[in-house]
Design a protein around this motif. Sequence first.
Motif, short mmCIF file in Angstrom:
data_model
loop_
_atom_site.label_atom_id
_atom_site.label_comp_id
_atom_site.label_asym_id
_atom_site.label_seq_id
_atom_site.Cartn_x
_atom_site.Cartn_y
_atom_site.Cartn_z
N THR A 31 -16.58 -42.42 -62.99
CA THR A 31 -17.18 -43.73 -63.25
C THR A 31 -18.58 -43.60 -63.84
O THR A 31 -18.94 -44.28 -64.80
CB THR A 31 -17.22 -44.56 -61.96
OG1 THR A 31 -15.89 -44.78 -61.51
CG2 THR A 31 -17.90 -45.90 -62.18
N MET A 32 -19.38 -42.71 -63.27
CA MET A 32 -20.76 -42.54 -63.73
C MET A 32 -20.81 -41.96 -65.14
O MET A 32 -21.62 -42.39 -65.96
CB MET A 32 -21.52 -41.65 -62.76
CG MET A 32 -21.71 -42.24 -61.37
SD MET A 32 -22.67 -43.78 -61.39
CE MET A 32 -24.28 -43.15 -61.84
N ILE A 33 -19.94 -41.01 -65.44
CA ILE A 33 -19.93 -40.43 -66.78
C ILE A 33 -19.41 -41.43 -67.80
O ILE A 33 -19.91 -41.51 -68.93
CB ILE A 33 -19.12 -39.12 -66.78
CG1 ILE A 33 -19.87 -38.05 -65.97
CG2 ILE A 33 -18.87 -38.63 -68.20
CD1 ILE A 33 -19.09 -36.80 -65.70
N ALA A 34 -18.42 -42.24 -67.39
CA ALA A 34 -17.90 -43.29 -68.28
C ALA A 34 -18.90 -44.43 -68.45
O ALA A 34 -18.79 -45.22 -69.40
CB ALA A 34 -16.59 -43.84 -67.75
N GLN A 35 -19.86 -44.53 -67.52
CA GLN A 35 -20.87 -45.60 -67.53
C GLN A 35 -20.22 -46.99 -67.47
O GLN A 35 -20.73 -47.95 -68.04
CB GLN A 35 -21.78 -45.48 -68.75
CG GLN A 35 -22.57 -44.18 -68.78
CD GLN A 35 -23.54 -44.09 -69.93
OE1 GLN A 35 -23.84 -45.07 -70.60
NE2 GLN A 35 -24.05 -42.90 -70.17
N ALA A 36 -19.08 -47.05 -66.79
CA ALA A 36 -18.38 -48.32 -66.61
C ALA A 36 -17.28 -48.11 -65.58
O ALA A 36 -16.82 -46.98 -65.39
CB ALA A 36 -17.78 -48.81 -67.93
N PRO A 37 -16.85 -49.17 -64.90
CA PRO A 37 -15.73 -49.02 -63.95
C PRO A 37 -14.48 -48.53 -64.67
O PRO A 37 -14.15 -49.00 -65.77
CB PRO A 37 -15.53 -50.44 -63.41
CG PRO A 37 -16.82 -51.13 -63.67
CD PRO A 37 -17.37 -50.54 -64.93
N LEU A 38 -13.79 -47.58 -64.07
CA LEU A 38 -12.59 -47.03 -64.71
C LEU A 38 -11.52 -48.09 -64.88
O LEU A 38 -10.69 -48.02 -65.79
CB LEU A 38 -12.05 -45.86 -63.88
CG LEU A 38 -12.97 -44.63 -63.81
CD1 LEU A 38 -12.36 -43.60 -62.89
CD2 LEU A 38 -13.22 -44.05 -65.19
N SER A 39 -11.51 -49.09 -64.01
CA SER A 39 -10.50 -50.14 -64.10
C SER A 39 -10.62 -50.95 -65.39
O SER A 39 -9.66 -51.59 -65.82
CB SER A 39 -10.62 -51.09 -62.90
OG SER A 39 -11.93 -51.66 -62.85
N GLY A 77 -10.96 -41.34 -74.13
CA GLY A 77 -10.72 -41.73 -72.75
C GLY A 77 -11.73 -41.14 -71.79
O GLY A 77 -12.61 -40.36 -72.19
N ALA A 78 -11.58 -41.47 -70.51
CA ALA A 78 -12.55 -41.07 -69.50
C ALA A 78 -12.25 -39.73 -68.86
O ALA A 78 -13.05 -39.26 -68.04
CB ALA A 78 -12.61 -42.15 -68.41
N TYR A 79 -11.15 -39.07 -69.21
CA TYR A 79 -10.70 -37.89 -68.48
C TYR A 79 -10.74 -36.61 -69.31
O TYR A 79 -10.93 -35.53 -68.75
CB TYR A 79 -9.27 -38.12 -67.97
CG TYR A 79 -9.16 -39.28 -67.01
CD1 TYR A 79 -9.15 -39.07 -65.63
CD2 TYR A 79 -9.11 -40.60 -67.46
CE1 TYR A 79 -9.08 -40.13 -64.74
CE2 TYR A 79 -9.04 -41.67 -66.59
CZ TYR A 79 -9.02 -41.43 -65.22
OH TYR A 79 -8.97 -42.49 -64.34
N ASP A 80 -10.54 -36.72 -70.60
CA ASP A 80 -10.48 -35.56 -71.49
C ASP A 80 -11.78 -34.77 -71.41
O ASP A 80 -12.85 -35.29 -71.73
CB ASP A 80 -10.23 -36.05 -72.92
CG ASP A 80 -10.15 -34.93 -73.94
OD1 ASP A 80 -10.21 -33.75 -73.55
OD2 ASP A 80 -10.04 -35.25 -75.14
N GLY A 81 -11.71 -33.51 -70.99
CA GLY A 81 -12.89 -32.67 -70.87
C GLY A 81 -13.64 -32.90 -69.58
O GLY A 81 -14.01 -31.95 -68.88
N VAL A 82 -13.85 -34.17 -69.23
CA VAL A 82 -14.67 -34.52 -68.06
C VAL A 82 -14.07 -33.95 -66.78
O VAL A 82 -14.79 -33.42 -65.92
CB VAL A 82 -14.81 -36.05 -67.96
CG1 VAL A 82 -15.55 -36.44 -66.69
CG2 VAL A 82 -15.53 -36.60 -69.19
#
Length: 412
Positions: free
Chosen positions: A13-21, A87-92
């Motif tokens: 969530t913090m790396i995306a800087q937004a709620p994952l939902s 997306g929020a998952y690739d690499g992260v």
Amino acid sequence: MPISPERLERDLTMIAQAPLSSRPAANRPTFSPTWVEAVRYVVSEAEACGLTKRVDAAGNIHLRSPENIGRRLWLSGSHLDSVPNGGAYDGVVGVIIPLEVFRAAREDKLRPPPLELVIFAEEEGTTFGLGMLGSRTWAGTLDAAALVKFHNSDGQDYCSAGKPFGVRSLEFASDRFRAEDYSGLVEVHVEQGPSLWKKEQPVALVTAINGRRQYRVALEGVANHAGSTGMADRFDALAGAAEMIALVEKIPGTLSPQAVATVGRIECLPNALNVIPSRVEFTIDFRAPLESVLDQGAAELDWHLPAIAQRRGLKINIETTEILPAAPLSTEVCQLLREAAARLNCTLPETASGALHDAAILSPLLPAAMLFVASRDGISHNPDEYSEIEHISQAARILYELVTTTVTREQS
């Protein structure tokens, strides 16, 4: 063991800087403000665990405990740069898992594990036009003369854009990767394909990474009037390209179930409604797990594409733009991961990676393996990308088990 799914979800969530939902799109070009913020978050979490930061001359970020200076360590990490609207998952996922291993060890009141977290710079290739620049440069397969050819959207080459972030082209040779510093590499990544999700398998062991051959094909015909030129009198570069592209699609199926080929870019001139195309350029991306299959595919292209051009009266030029060999991963590290999973009562299915990763760059120099985490419906490079937090946590538990219970080569 205190691997925390809640902490891992907070990291995402913090790396995306937004709620994952909300399924936020990731836009983190290497060295951009959003990339810097993601790096800053990971570094702050690592420093809270007592780790220190080092940026190598290639721009990769390394985090380790001062207690481990002089020890041979496991290396684990991935990248934080993204494709546009990714997306929020690739690499992260591959970055936050070793971070969580450090936090879990601290919570478990263990001494810092023999581990170094690495954030590779410019893995995706969408910022500077070639992927895995950080790992390639650290490994010594790219030098400063090569890197100045790669520019971002602002026209800056990699060395110039990266200078404020630690890239030091004069130190590339002296600050190169040293295999003797590490026991091995484990990169964790979302699968970016549907296989694990379809089979309801949360985590898999990656035993090989497909090799890649890339080509640029240029065809020259004759521009002419679309209405007054008979079909038998045409030298249509686009029609020739269409026949070739259809062939490219068929070739992998004749060679191997794991081989794939893609024409991802095409340019047509003069690109006018009523003009027969005079020039077409297109790319070919061909991948397979075995060098023999890659060689066969190259031979098929070298034979059939010129034959089509000759029959149609077209000039052709085929340029090989990249050769990356198939990378079988370390049998030793793979076995250690199997044993770590078995101690956790997990069975690891095995697979090969169709996508390239930084592990492929370092695997010729260091024993390496990968873990894949299932991707929902195989979607990646897309805001809808998603992996279950419990699946991510399972991969973290396996890495934790590996680095906290196996003996490094230095100690063996």
